[in-house]
Design a protein around this motif. Structure first.
Motif, PDB file in Angstrom:
ATOM      1  N   UNK A 104       0.685  -1.174  -0.009  1.00 34.45           N
ATOM      2  CA  UNK A 104       0.070   0.026  -0.042  1.00 34.45           C
ATOM      3  C   UNK A 104       0.800   1.248  -0.034  1.00 34.45           C
ATOM      4  N   UNK A 105       2.002   1.051  -0.496  1.00 34.40           N
ATOM      5  CA  UNK A 105       2.992   2.250  -0.544  1.00 34.40           C
ATOM      6  C   UNK A 105       2.482   3.364  -1.560  1.00 34.40           C
ATOM      7  N   UNK A 106       3.066   4.610  -1.272  1.00 33.30           N
ATOM      8  CA  UNK A 106       2.662   5.878  -2.140  1.00 33.30           C
ATOM      9  C   UNK A 106       3.969   6.227  -2.768  1.00 33.30           C
ATOM     10  N   UNK A 107       5.082   5.943  -2.135  1.00 37.81           N
ATOM     11  CA  UNK A 107       6.378   5.999  -2.674  1.00 37.81           C
ATOM     12  C   UNK A 107       7.176   4.866  -3.083  1.00 37.81           C
ATOM     13  N   UNK A 108       7.571   4.797  -4.254  1.00 39.76           N
ATOM     14  CA  UNK A 108       8.160   3.622  -4.643  1.00 39.76           C
ATOM     15  C   UNK A 108       9.763   4.074  -4.731  1.00 39.76           C
ATOM     16  N   UNK A 109      10.707   3.012  -3.920  1.00 37.73           N
ATOM     17  CA  UNK A 109      12.052   3.371  -3.964  1.00 37.73           C
ATOM     18  C   UNK A 109      12.461   3.741  -2.421  1.00 37.73           C
ATOM     19  N   UNK A 110      13.627   3.927  -2.246  1.00 34.96           N
ATOM     20  CA  UNK A 110      13.960   4.390  -0.973  1.00 34.96           C
ATOM     21  C   UNK A 110      14.421   5.674  -0.686  1.00 34.96           C
ATOM     22  N   UNK A 111      13.479   6.247   0.384  1.00 33.47           N
ATOM     23  CA  UNK A 111      13.661   7.800   0.746  1.00 33.47           C
ATOM     24  C   UNK A 111      13.929   7.539   2.252  1.00 33.47           C
ATOM     25  N   UNK A 112      15.346   8.273   2.537  1.00 32.24           N
ATOM     26  CA  UNK A 112      15.730   8.436   3.856  1.00 32.24           C
ATOM     27  C   UNK A 112      15.480   9.729   4.426  1.00 32.24           C
ATOM     28  N   UNK A 113      15.508   9.737   5.808  1.00 28.23           N
ATOM     29  CA  UNK A 113      15.399  11.153   6.606  1.00 28.23           C
ATOM     30  C   UNK A 113      16.337  12.064   5.902  1.00 28.23           C
TER      31      UNK A 113
END
Length: 202
Positions: A104-113
């Motif tokens: 159920x993700x909105x963002x695909x791929x890795x996003x770090x803080x």
């Protein structure tokens, strides 16, 4: 500037930009229509467009200013993918809505803080879909200060993104395209005036 002239001519000759009376997805009437999704069908022109975009980013903000490239499907994703490949940067993308299955993700791929992300799209009109992408990425902890598009329709996107603290950059804007085509006698004075009348002064 040579690329810009050639590219504007190519867009018109290949039917990627057409002038007339069109109804956009928003229901708004327009004196022209741009479909940049056709560009990858012309690999040489597509490659030149990506290279030009890459050089523009290098000159204006530098590759050290971002950690990853992001886009919103579908038009911008092909461009962002090619750019990520050329710059050897990670690619992420924001769905228009979260998946109803799986994670159920909105963002695909890795996003770090704290990750600095450069947003890329094909066309900017009012900036609505780009802003949805910016908000989703910021919620995931990303920092976004710049967005690049191939064509800016000059209908409010610049100001809308500024409100989000993001600078909009473009390869071309619609006024520039119309001026080039008018000088090359590819469109009439009347068509040029119609295009100018449609743009908001950005």
């Amino acid at each position: 500037m040579e690329f810009v002239k050639e590219f504007a001519t190519f867009l018109h000759q290949s039917g990627i930009i057409r002038f007339g009376d069109f109804t956009l997805a928003s229901g708004k009437k327009s004196s022209y229509y741009v479909d940049l999704r056709i560009v990858p069908s012309y690999p040489h022109q597509f490659r030149r467009m990506i290279k030009y975009l890459q050089n523009l980013i290098s000159e204006q903000i530098g590759f050290d200013s971002f950690d990853a490239v992001a886009s919103v499907p579908t038009g911008g994703l092909v461009i962002a993918s090619a750019l990520a490949l050329e710059t050897v940067k990670p690619l992420v993308y924001v769905r228009s809505e979260a998946k109803s299955h799986g994670t159920g993700k909105l963002i695909e791929g890795i996003v770090e803080d704290g990750m600095k992300i450069l947003l890329v799209d094909d066309v900017a009109t009012t900036g609505g879909s780009i802003i949805n992408g910016i908000k989703a990425l910021k919620e995931a902890g990303a920092k976004i200060s710049d967005c690049y598009v191939i064509v800016n329709r000059m209908e409010g996107a610049h100001q809308a993104l500024q409100m989000e603290g993001v600078t909009l950059h473009q390869v071309l804007d619609i006024s520039e395209i119309a001026e080039i085509l008018h000088q090359a006698r590819m469109i009439s004075e009347q068509t040029l005036k119609k295009v100018h009348a449609q743009t908001s002064s950005q």
